[in-house]
Design a protein around this motif. Structure first.
Motif, PDB file in Angstrom:
ATOM      1  N   LEU A 101       0.662  -0.968  -0.286  1.00 34.45           N
ATOM      2  CA  LEU A 101      -0.307   0.186   0.037  1.00 34.45           C
ATOM      3  C   LEU A 101       0.701   1.369  -0.275  1.00 34.45           C
ATOM      4  CD1 LEU A 101      -3.156  -1.167   2.282  1.00 34.45           C
ATOM      5  CD2 LEU A 101      -2.854  -0.836   0.114  1.00 34.45           C
ATOM      6  N   SER A 102       1.607   1.580   0.424  1.00 35.65           N
ATOM      7  CA  SER A 102       2.497   2.588   0.498  1.00 35.65           C
ATOM      8  C   SER A 102       3.431   3.198  -0.637  1.00 35.65           C
ATOM      9  CB  SER A 102       4.311   2.063   1.741  1.00 35.65           C
ATOM     10  OG  SER A 102       4.661   1.248   1.609  1.00 35.65           O
ATOM     11  N   MET A 103       3.833   1.536  -1.392  1.00 32.19           N
ATOM     12  CA  MET A 103       4.720   1.884  -2.521  1.00 32.19           C
ATOM     13  C   MET A 103       2.919   1.927  -3.320  1.00 32.19           C
ATOM     14  SD  MET A 103       7.131  -1.018  -2.939  1.00 32.19           S
ATOM     15  CE  MET A 103       7.984  -1.070  -3.901  1.00 32.19           C
ATOM     16  N   ILE A 104       2.172   1.525  -3.723  1.00 31.68           N
ATOM     17  CA  ILE A 104       1.061   2.451  -4.213  1.00 31.68           C
ATOM     18  C   ILE A 104       0.827   3.804  -4.011  1.00 31.68           C
ATOM     19  CG2 ILE A 104      -1.365   1.952  -4.623  1.00 31.68           C
ATOM     20  CD1 ILE A 104      -1.550  -1.260  -4.592  1.00 31.68           C
ATOM     21  N   TYR A 109       1.430   9.277  -5.761  1.00 29.43           N
ATOM     22  CA  TYR A 109       1.765  10.819  -5.152  1.00 29.43           C
ATOM     23  C   TYR A 109       2.139  11.359  -6.781  1.00 29.43           C
ATOM     24  CZ  TYR A 109       4.780  14.629  -3.306  1.00 29.43           C
ATOM     25  OH  TYR A 109       5.739  15.868  -2.972  1.00 29.43           O
ATOM     26  N   ARG A 110       3.331  10.269  -7.401  1.00 31.00           N
ATOM     27  CA  ARG A 110       3.789  10.809  -8.331  1.00 31.00           C
ATOM     28  C   ARG A 110       2.979  10.776  -9.313  1.00 31.00           C
ATOM     29  NH1 ARG A 110       9.183   9.873  -7.968  1.00 31.00           N
ATOM     30  NH2 ARG A 110       9.536  11.411  -9.866  1.00 31.00           N
ATOM     31  N   VAL A 281       1.218  -0.322 -17.018  1.00 31.84           N
ATOM     32  CA  VAL A 281       1.960   0.182 -16.683  1.00 31.84           C
ATOM     33  C   VAL A 281       2.337  -0.324 -14.618  1.00 31.84           C
ATOM     34  CG1 VAL A 281       1.090   2.680 -14.429  1.00 31.84           C
ATOM     35  CG2 VAL A 281       0.238   1.782 -16.245  1.00 31.84           C
ATOM     36  N   PRO A 282       3.700  -0.172 -15.073  1.00 37.69           N
ATOM     37  CA  PRO A 282       4.849  -0.811 -13.890  1.00 37.69           C
ATOM     38  C   PRO A 282       4.745  -0.357 -12.320  1.00 37.69           C
ATOM     39  CG  PRO A 282       6.503   1.786 -15.327  1.00 37.69           C
ATOM     40  CD  PRO A 282       4.610   0.530 -15.556  1.00 37.69           C
ATOM     41  N   ARG A 283       5.122  -1.165 -11.345  1.00 37.50           N
ATOM     42  CA  ARG A 283       4.638  -0.986 -10.375  1.00 37.50           C
ATOM     43  C   ARG A 283       6.003  -0.050  -9.723  1.00 37.50           C
ATOM     44  NH1 ARG A 283       5.486  -3.644  -5.121  1.00 37.50           N
ATOM     45  NH2 ARG A 283       6.205  -5.060  -6.237  1.00 37.50           N
ATOM     46  N   PRO A 284       5.488   0.921  -9.384  1.00 35.54           N
ATOM     47  CA  PRO A 284       6.608   1.505  -8.695  1.00 35.54           C
ATOM     48  C   PRO A 284       7.461   0.658  -7.763  1.00 35.54           C
ATOM     49  CG  PRO A 284       4.939   2.880  -8.324  1.00 35.54           C
ATOM     50  CD  PRO A 284       3.916   1.280  -8.096  1.00 35.54           C
ATOM     51  N   GLY A 285       9.432   0.214  -8.278  1.00 37.12           N
ATOM     52  CA  GLY A 285       9.744  -0.293  -7.279  1.00 37.12           C
ATOM     53  C   GLY A 285      10.265  -1.675  -7.650  1.00 37.12           C
TER      54      GLY A 285
END
Length: 292
Positions: A101-104, A109-110, A281-285
């Motif tokens: 959830l924090s990465m999502i 935010y970006r 869309v790639p997932r962050p990180g």
């Protein structure tokens, strides 16, 4: 996916679940304290990763960063403190949910946009976490739960800081080396409360050297044969493995609340990942993320 990649992936997931099991086992069944467990885990993990790098004639000198090491230390300490009161399954679910959830949230935010199905999945996952935390006989202790959510947030930060690094194994080794003195400082400050015994020391060393150090090395090798969506999705198995292992090996109860919350959290995250995969869309990180 080749048979070799499948085997390596399965071993990595077992290692990640094993971290929860070993930490809970050590803090529940032995005399070791949380600070000492954290110090030994990070130190033995650093040593194992350093040895792996030496085998390939690489040194971690200059790899990693102090900011990433601080995030790693915060994760490891909060993780240990949380398992003073949490069962292995509930802890792994809260950790995994908080990481994802924090990465999502960082992606949002970006400026990343989610499809309607992804929003539904995100709300379902958040609802699952909240349902697990609601007061009741089967609810995990609130203090431990909040500590594990903090651990997940710290690991999410650590994962995001590691995006795009050229040599993730060397960076991880460098971060473990930097995080170790931070943990030793906390242990020194709490020396009057320190306690340990041989079983506790063994569990801490196994958690650091095997399920962390070697486990991360196996995961980075497996990532070469996995697509981004596969790498993200397969980690949904970690809380389930931890809950089953906790039930079978530690006699921890699989409550209906935990089962339903796990279904909501993991199902919701799976919806988000599926929607991103369909949208390209790639997932962050996600491509460089190791497991907790």
């Amino acid at each position: 996916m080749t048979a070799r990649t499948l085997l390596l992936t399965a071993l990595a997931m077992l290692a990640f679940a094993g971290n929860s099991l070993l930490c809970r086992l050590a803090l529940r069944e032995t005399e070791i304290d949380a600070a000492s467990f954290t110090s030994l885990r990070l130190a033995s993990g650093a040593m194992a990763l350093w040895l792996l790098l030496r085998l390939r004639s690489t040194r971690p000198d200059g790899a990693g960063s102090w900011l990433a090491a601080a995030a790693l230390f915060a994760y490891a300490l909060a993780f240990s403190l949380a398992y003073l009161s949490l069962d292995a399954g509930a802890g792994a679910l809260l950790l995994f949910g908080a990481v994802q959830l924090s990465m999502i949230a960082w992606g949002l935010y970006r400026g990343e946009r989610l499809a309607h199905g992804a929003w539904a999945g995100l709300l379902l996952a958040i609802g699952g976490v909240l349902a697990l935390l609601l007061p009741g006989a089967s609810a995990p202790p609130l203090g431990g739960a909040l500590l594990m959510l903090l651990a997940g947030l710290a690991w999410g930060v650590y994962s995001l800081l590691g995006r795009g690094i050229a040599d993730p194994l060397a960076a991880t080794a460098g971060n473990f080396l930097r995080a170790t003195p931070m943990a030793l400082l906390v242990s020194a400050l709490l020396l009057g409360r320190a306690s340990w015994d041989p079983p506790g020391l063994i569990y801490a060393l196994l958690s650091g050297a095997i399920t962390s150090g070697v486990g991360y090395a196996i995961w980075y090798t497996a990532l070469r044969g996995l697509q981004s969506f596969q790498a993200a999705s397969v980690q949904l198995s970690v809380p389930i493995l931890a809950a089953l292992a906790g039930s079978l090996l530690l006699d921890e109860a699989l409550s209906l609340r935990l089962v339903l919350s796990a279904a909501a959290v993991l199902g919701g995250i799976a919806l988000v990942l599926s929607a991103r995969q369909l949208a390209g869309v790639p997932r962050p990180g996600q491509a460089r993320r190791s497991g907790p």
